[in-house]
Design a protein around this motif. Structure first.
Motif, PDB file in Angstrom:
ATOM      1  N   ILE A 217       0.840  -1.200   0.000  1.00 16.14           N
ATOM      2  CA  ILE A 217       0.000   0.000   0.000  1.00 16.14           C
ATOM      3  C   ILE A 217       0.875   1.251   0.000  1.00 16.14           C
ATOM      4  CG2 ILE A 217      -1.671   1.314   1.381  1.00 16.14           C
ATOM      5  CD1 ILE A 217      -2.853  -1.194   0.100  1.00 16.14           C
ATOM      6  N   GLU A 218       1.923   1.216   0.843  1.00 18.27           N
ATOM      7  CA  GLU A 218       2.722   2.428   1.006  1.00 18.27           C
ATOM      8  C   GLU A 218       3.556   2.718  -0.239  1.00 18.27           C
ATOM      9  OE1 GLU A 218       2.379   2.791   5.742  1.00 18.27           O
ATOM     10  OE2 GLU A 218       4.425   2.659   4.985  1.00 18.27           O
ATOM     11  N   ASN A 219       3.897   1.669  -0.990  1.00 18.45           N
ATOM     12  CA  ASN A 219       4.614   1.909  -2.247  1.00 18.45           C
ATOM     13  C   ASN A 219       3.687   2.460  -3.332  1.00 18.45           C
ATOM     14  OD1 ASN A 219       7.047   1.135  -1.226  1.00 18.45           O
ATOM     15  ND2 ASN A 219       6.766  -1.021  -1.792  1.00 18.45           N
ATOM     16  N   ASN A 220       2.390   2.351  -3.096  1.00 15.46           N
ATOM     17  CA  ASN A 220       1.438   2.890  -4.059  1.00 15.46           C
ATOM     18  C   ASN A 220       0.969   4.297  -3.715  1.00 15.46           C
ATOM     19  OD1 ASN A 220       0.978   0.987  -6.246  1.00 15.46           O
ATOM     20  ND2 ASN A 220       0.396  -0.421  -4.599  1.00 15.46           N
ATOM     21  N   VAL A 490     -10.867  -5.686   1.325  1.00 13.93           N
ATOM     22  CA  VAL A 490     -11.748  -4.518   1.186  1.00 13.93           C
ATOM     23  C   VAL A 490     -10.919  -3.231   1.103  1.00 13.93           C
ATOM     24  CG1 VAL A 490     -13.477  -3.108   2.400  1.00 13.93           C
ATOM     25  CG2 VAL A 490     -13.771  -5.585   2.261  1.00 13.93           C
ATOM     26  N   VAL A 491      -9.911  -3.137   1.974  1.00 12.23           N
ATOM     27  CA  VAL A 491      -9.037  -1.951   1.952  1.00 12.23           C
ATOM     28  C   VAL A 491      -8.349  -1.845   0.588  1.00 12.23           C
ATOM     29  CG1 VAL A 491      -6.940  -0.917   2.938  1.00 12.23           C
ATOM     30  CG2 VAL A 491      -8.653  -1.927   4.452  1.00 12.23           C
ATOM     31  N   LYS A 492      -7.863  -2.975   0.115  1.00 10.60           N
ATOM     32  CA  LYS A 492      -7.173  -3.004  -1.179  1.00 10.60           C
ATOM     33  C   LYS A 492      -8.107  -2.532  -2.300  1.00 10.60           C
ATOM     34  CE  LYS A 492      -3.903  -6.048  -3.459  1.00 10.60           C
ATOM     35  NZ  LYS A 492      -4.353  -7.098  -4.377  1.00 10.60           N
ATOM     36  N   ASN A 493      -9.315  -3.074  -2.308  1.00 12.28           N
ATOM     37  CA  ASN A 493     -10.293  -2.681  -3.334  1.00 12.28           C
ATOM     38  C   ASN A 493     -10.586  -1.186  -3.296  1.00 12.28           C
ATOM     39  OD1 ASN A 493     -10.454  -5.351  -3.975  1.00 12.28           O
ATOM     40  ND2 ASN A 493     -12.484  -5.688  -3.051  1.00 12.28           N
ATOM     41  N   ILE A 494     -10.781  -0.686  -2.084  1.00 12.89           N
ATOM     42  CA  ILE A 494     -11.108   0.736  -1.947  1.00 12.89           C
ATOM     43  C   ILE A 494      -9.983   1.588  -2.524  1.00 12.89           C
ATOM     44  CG2 ILE A 494     -11.359   2.624  -0.269  1.00 12.89           C
ATOM     45  CD1 ILE A 494     -12.987   0.677   1.491  1.00 12.89           C
ATOM     46  N   LEU A 495      -8.737   1.233  -2.165  1.00 14.19           N
ATOM     47  CA  LEU A 495      -7.614   2.069  -2.594  1.00 14.19           C
ATOM     48  C   LEU A 495      -7.326   1.910  -4.085  1.00 14.19           C
ATOM     49  CD1 LEU A 495      -5.232   1.813   0.489  1.00 14.19           C
ATOM     50  CD2 LEU A 495      -6.921   3.566  -0.061  1.00 14.19           C
TER      51      LEU A 495
END
Ligand code: PLP
Length: 498
Positions: A217-220, A490-495
């Motif tokens: 996530i942080e690399n994105n 879910v977090v991944k999808n949202i982001l």
């Protein structure tokens, strides 16, 4: 001003770092190296200030790596009449000749948490900018009720931030659920989790400690943060209203400048009352800090005996925001008053491994000088709501009622009738069912919380607060539901889709 971790005195950072990190990497909380001072002359000067000016004054003392313009920006965007239903931000209501109710619930979600969570997003955003981080902040929170909604309102439409709140399918009240699923703002995401609060909280903790996922996530271009009450950016804004309450009493000639008063605070995580302790240490003339608990009375026992023991049953009460067994912010108090800072780590290790700790004599002495504690049960809470209404025609919520009852106990036992401020932490309409049945009897209760809210409003002739009115008719904007195991996805999808 430097901030030190309670678990490692070599971990020293500036305020913006402490706010960005929330909790220190060593598991400790950041505390100020020295508590800034306010002289009586300065207090005198503050008499002519409004809430925002007092706020700037106090915040600048603690967050001295922020400049005046930055603090002004944060304060002006947090404490205004668009968000609060009074330009004074916090109101002082005179109950009787010795008792003032400090109404901390005039913010958008009608609980005292708004006072910190309306300003935290601005402080956090500036803190991240200061650390030259250009990533977008993603706030992840599990909520049992008040915190989630207050955080959503605080972060709503703040550029460069997103907030994802997980609430348990079981265990939030119908009104609280409605408050969340109708949340507006392009950057807000609300997800229900099959299970109880612990399931949701464990899920969030898992995400925070999953190094691989975090790195992905942080690399994105995102950086995770949390908005919970151990963040320094929530603690410092809570000091402001103790000054504001005191100054207002002087202005209304209820006390003379310099005269000492007591305060009583309905306490859960020890954040609110700790801010009162900091105010006292800064030089605000406060005498006793009275810690009020419900039947989860771990703090009463601790303040009376010096032994903190979490080996006890959890009791669900009618003042749910104080249903807490581990009061996180207490660690800050212990660090501040211990001569040997190593004690704190020892206590916390003991708490972890054995479930209790005993503090040294010198700490106990300091606590005796500054604090007094007691508790009351659900029935007494309801009786207090009723008696306050009959005696003063004033409606209080369950948390405030606990504080009032504990104050009555204190006065009876000590004979001390010093003028006292009661921290009132929620609007009675947030707990309509309890308040309605306390004053008008259980037979008035309806299964539908919104009906209770309308009934209470009718019977006590007070208008339903703006943001709760017709909440049952507002459009549901958040329908995502997931199992505890799929929260990460879910977090991944949202982001990915945002
Ligand atoms: C959070 C909360 C409390 C407890 O405050 P702490 O800072 O955790 O001690 C008390 N009353 C209400 C209504 C709350 O929402």
């Amino acid at each position: 001003m430097k901030y030190i971790s309670t678990r490692n005195t070599n971990n020293i950072v500036e305020a913006h770092d402490a706010i960005k990190q929330g909790i220190a990497e060593d598991g400790g909380l950041y505390v100020p190296e020295n508590i800034p001072q306010v002289s009586l002359n300065e207090l005198e000067d503050m008499l002519k200030m409004n809430y925002r000016e007092v706020a700037k004054n106090i915040l600048l003392k603690y967050l001295d790596d922020f400049n005046e313009d930055e603090i002004k920006y944060c304060v002006d965007n947090a404490y205004n009449v668009e968000s609060f239903d009074t330009d004074d931000i916090v109101e002082l209501h005179n109950l009787d000749e010795n008792t003032e109710i400090l109404e901390l619930w005039h913010g958008p979600t009608y609980a005292f948490k708004d006072l910190a969570l309306q300003i935290l997003p601005h402080l956090l955003k500036k803190s991240i900018e200061k650390s030259k981080d250009t990533r977008e902040v993603v706030i992840l929170t599990a909520t049992s009720g008040d915190t989630g909604k207050a955080a959503l309102e605080g972060f709503k439409d703040i550029k460069g931030t997103k907030i994802i709140v997980f609430y348990p399918q079981e265990g939030v009240s119908n009104i609280q659920k409605l408050q969340m699923v109708t949340q507006k703002g392009d950057n807000t995401f609300v997800v229900s989790v099959d299970g109880n609060f612990d399931d949701a909280q464990t899920g969030v903790k898992k995400i925070f400690t999953d190094k691989e996922f975090k790195a992905l996530i942080e690399n994105n271009g995102y950086v995770f943060s949390s908005a919970n009450s151990i963040n320094l950016g929530r603690l410092v804004p809570q000091i402001i209203y103790y000054f504001w309450g005191y100054l207002n009493m002087v202005r209304k000639s209820q006390i003379k400048m310099g005269e000492k008063i007591n305060v009583v605070v309905p306490t859960g995580n020890f954040g609110n009352i700790l801010a009162g302790f900091y105010a006292k240490k800064m030089g605000l003339p406060l005498n006793k800090l009275i810690c009020a608990s419900n039947s989860n009375n771990v703090l009463t026992e601790f303040i009376r005996t010096g032994c903190y023991n979490k080996n006890r049953g959890f009791i669900q009460t009618n003042s749910p925001s104080m249903d807490i067994i581990i009061s996180s912010n207490l660690e800050r108090l212990l660090f501040n008053i211990a001569s040997d800072k190593q004690y704190v780590k020892k206590y916390m290790d003991n708490l972890n491994f054995e479930g209790f700790y005993n503090i040294e004599k010198e700490l106990k002495q300091c606590i005796d000088e500054n604090f007094w504690a007691s508790y009351c049960d659900d029935n007494t809470t309801l009786e207090t709501i009723k008696s306050v209404y009959s005696k003063y025609n004033y409606v209080v919520d369950t948390h405030t009622a606990v504080a009032i009852n504990v104050l009555e106990q204190y006065r009876k036992l000590s004979g001390d009738d010093t003028k006292t401020i009661v921290a009132s932490t929620a609007s009675p309409f947030k707990f309509s069912g309890s308040v309605l049945s306390a004053i008008f009897g259980e037979n008035q209760l309806d299964n539908d919380e919104y009906v209770n809210l309308e009934k209470l409003s009718d019977l006590v002739s007070l208008e339903i607060p703006k943001n709760l009115k017709d909440i049952n008719k507002q459009q549901v904007l958040h329908k995502t539901n997931c199992s505890p195991d799929s929260m990460k996805q879910v977090v991944k999808n949202i982001l990915e889709n945002a």
